[in-house]
Design a protein around this motif. Sequence first.
Motif, mmCIF file in Angstrom:
data_model
loop_
_atom_site.group_PDB
_atom_site.id
_atom_site.type_symbol
_atom_site.label_atom_id
_atom_site.label_comp_id
_atom_site.label_asym_id
_atom_site.label_seq_id
_atom_site.Cartn_x
_atom_site.Cartn_y
_atom_site.Cartn_z
ATOM 1 N N UNK A 15 0.824 -1.202 0.000
ATOM 2 C CA UNK A 15 0.000 0.000 0.000
ATOM 3 C C UNK A 15 0.863 1.259 0.000
ATOM 4 N N UNK A 16 1.919 1.249 0.811
ATOM 5 C CA UNK A 16 2.825 2.395 0.840
ATOM 6 C C UNK A 16 3.522 2.572 -0.508
ATOM 7 N N UNK A 17 3.948 1.462 -1.096
ATOM 8 C CA UNK A 17 4.626 1.533 -2.388
ATOM 9 C C UNK A 17 3.694 2.090 -3.467
ATOM 10 N N UNK A 18 2.418 1.672 -3.429
ATOM 11 C CA UNK A 18 1.452 2.171 -4.405
ATOM 12 C C UNK A 18 1.237 3.675 -4.230
ATOM 13 N N UNK A 19 1.136 4.128 -2.989
ATOM 14 C CA UNK A 19 0.949 5.560 -2.740
ATOM 15 C C UNK A 19 2.137 6.370 -3.235
ATOM 16 N N UNK A 20 3.343 5.854 -3.010
ATOM 17 C CA UNK A 20 4.527 6.582 -3.454
ATOM 18 C C UNK A 20 4.635 6.569 -4.978
ATOM 19 N N UNK A 21 4.355 5.418 -5.598
ATOM 20 C CA UNK A 21 4.414 5.317 -7.055
ATOM 21 C C UNK A 21 3.385 6.230 -7.709
ATOM 22 N N UNK A 22 2.159 6.212 -7.189
ATOM 23 C CA UNK A 22 1.097 7.022 -7.788
ATOM 24 C C UNK A 22 1.436 8.503 -7.729
ATOM 25 N N UNK A 23 1.946 8.948 -6.601
ATOM 26 C CA UNK A 23 2.266 10.362 -6.462
ATOM 27 C C UNK A 23 3.383 10.799 -7.390
ATOM 28 N N UNK A 24 4.466 10.012 -7.454
ATOM 29 C CA UNK A 24 5.561 10.393 -8.345
ATOM 30 C C UNK A 24 5.131 10.305 -9.813
ATOM 31 N N UNK A 87 5.298 13.041 5.752
ATOM 32 C CA UNK A 87 3.939 13.034 5.211
ATOM 33 C C UNK A 87 3.491 14.387 4.657
ATOM 34 N N UNK A 88 3.720 15.529 5.352
ATOM 35 C CA UNK A 88 3.311 16.816 4.779
ATOM 36 C C UNK A 88 3.962 17.094 3.423
ATOM 37 N N UNK A 89 5.169 16.602 3.232
ATOM 38 C CA UNK A 89 5.856 16.800 1.953
ATOM 39 C C UNK A 89 5.092 16.120 0.831
ATOM 40 N N UNK A 90 4.601 14.902 1.092
ATOM 41 C CA UNK A 90 3.885 14.133 0.076
ATOM 42 C C UNK A 90 2.637 14.864 -0.408
ATOM 43 N N UNK A 91 1.964 15.523 0.505
ATOM 44 C CA UNK A 91 0.713 16.200 0.153
ATOM 45 C C UNK A 91 0.963 17.579 -0.448
ATOM 46 N N UNK A 92 1.850 18.356 0.154
ATOM 47 C CA UNK A 92 2.084 19.723 -0.310
ATOM 48 C C UNK A 92 2.717 19.785 -1.686
ATOM 49 N N UNK A 93 3.694 18.928 -1.946
ATOM 50 C CA UNK A 93 4.367 18.971 -3.242
ATOM 51 C C UNK A 93 3.425 18.566 -4.371
ATOM 52 N N UNK A 94 2.583 17.582 -4.124
ATOM 53 C CA UNK A 94 1.634 17.128 -5.141
ATOM 54 C C UNK A 94 0.620 18.218 -5.470
ATOM 55 N N UNK A 95 0.133 18.916 -4.454
ATOM 56 C CA UNK A 95 -0.845 19.977 -4.672
ATOM 57 C C UNK A 95 -0.241 21.125 -5.472
ATOM 58 N N UNK A 207 -6.052 11.770 -2.806
ATOM 59 C CA UNK A 207 -6.941 10.782 -2.190
ATOM 60 C C UNK A 207 -6.152 9.539 -1.791
ATOM 61 N N UNK A 208 -5.240 9.086 -2.665
ATOM 62 C CA UNK A 208 -4.440 7.902 -2.363
ATOM 63 C C UNK A 208 -3.522 8.120 -1.166
ATOM 64 N N UNK A 209 -3.054 9.344 -0.989
ATOM 65 C CA UNK A 209 -2.081 9.624 0.063
ATOM 66 C C UNK A 209 -2.697 10.132 1.355
ATOM 67 N N UNK A 210 -4.009 10.245 1.396
ATOM 68 C CA UNK A 210 -4.656 10.885 2.534
ATOM 69 C C UNK A 210 -4.398 10.152 3.848
ATOM 70 N N UNK A 211 -4.238 8.839 3.805
ATOM 71 C CA UNK A 211 -4.095 8.054 5.034
ATOM 72 C C UNK A 211 -2.691 7.485 5.219
ATOM 73 N N UNK A 212 -1.710 8.033 4.481
ATOM 74 C CA UNK A 212 -0.338 7.543 4.604
ATOM 75 C C UNK A 212 0.193 7.837 6.001
ATOM 76 N N UNK A 213 0.866 6.850 6.604
ATOM 77 C CA UNK A 213 1.402 7.013 7.952
ATOM 78 C C UNK A 213 2.797 7.642 7.927
ATOM 79 N N UNK A 214 3.112 8.362 8.994
ATOM 80 C CA UNK A 214 4.456 8.914 9.135
ATOM 81 C C UNK A 214 5.463 7.774 9.268
#
Length: 448
Positions: A15-24, A87-95, A207-214
Amino acid sequence: MQPDPSPGRSPSMPRLALASLAGTAIEFYDFFVYGTAAALVLGPLFFPSFSALAGTLAAFGTFGIGFLARPLGSAVFGHIGDRYGRRPVLLGSLLLTGLATVAVGCVPSYASIGPTAPVLLLLLRFLQGLGLGGEWGGAVLLTAEHAPEGRRGLWSSFPQMGPPVGFVLANGTVLVLSAALTEEQFTAWGWRVPFWAAGLLALAGLWLRRSVEETPQFRALAKTGRRSETPLRDVVRGHWRLLLLTGGALASGYAVFYATTTWSLAYATKQLGLDRTVVLGCIMTAVVLKGLLTPLLAVLGDRYGRKPLCLAGCAICAVWMFPFVALLCAADPLLMTLGFLGALLGMVTTFAVVGAYLPELYAPRVRCTGAAVGYNLGGVLGGALTPVVATALADGDGPPWGVALYLSGMALLSLSCFALLPETNPAVAGPGAGRGTRKGAAEAAAPA
């Protein structure tokens, strides 16, 4: 990289790998769709008073601005990642990247608003680069700091599969539009559609990254109060040599990738007179194969070490660039695809393992900043100038051997830099691997 010092349930690595792949993938879609547009239409639309060559150079110049912004984005988002969490980096950079990309698709042409048009294009490209500069560090650390040691290379390769997925999405969209629209329709409005689509992709990524854990290592840093107060200053003052070496080491991979995917597209369509759908199809085929090879090569990095693969990749690039140019100039789709594939094979042999390699070179307290700045410094050295330099070198009759010489020289530079970096895989180098380079090594490796 130390094991997880904090208790708690083990997260799902797939699940973590999918979230990271989707975002990049989404962020690189945004970045690549600009490069494709720069190669095909941005010159005449935003720099109409220039000659065809000068317009292409100017469009590639705005393309390069995104690379110059990436280290700054790494510093800004790296500070957030090292101080406040990955985690904040994952959301802010994508937005940020998604909003900037949608805005590019809304910028009127030079004919409508004059010189303001290229200025806006330049600003939005800068913001794209700023967001992408932060994305890589957050996505890689999400997997690297959760992954078990013996499989860190494999799991950290998932963010590295994001660029080929993003490239295929971007160019596949352009390919469909090119086939469905007339030349006039594509130039008038069709090229804007992939930029508008970035908004929907960004929402899906959030949406995919909304529940990613630190990550566990950042939780441990926060718990013990050992976060760096000034990550960028600590990295620059203590590990400037490591930053320069990693930037130089990765420069060749960037140069080869953007020569293959961006410069080749412009050269083949404008100099060789080939149809853009044919050239895009050849490039996309090679990129898909590159993406499929990434996890396989990463597994080899887990078994045999990061450094041997990096050295092998640079060596492949050094010897393949002259055949690459010859096969491109053959103007045969099968031969061009072979040339693209050989070039990208060299590039991916190196880049498949850097998702694990770079974080392992830095201590957890400065890892987000150090790994991301080093990675994106390579983008400036190798990616920002390559389309411009290659276009200038290829302006003339006959095969552009100057481009091959330039790319081979970049590969030898990267080979030299990797030779000076340590092995970081403990299974190969033993306990204590990944302790940084000589000067500042003790602090770089000190447990957080």
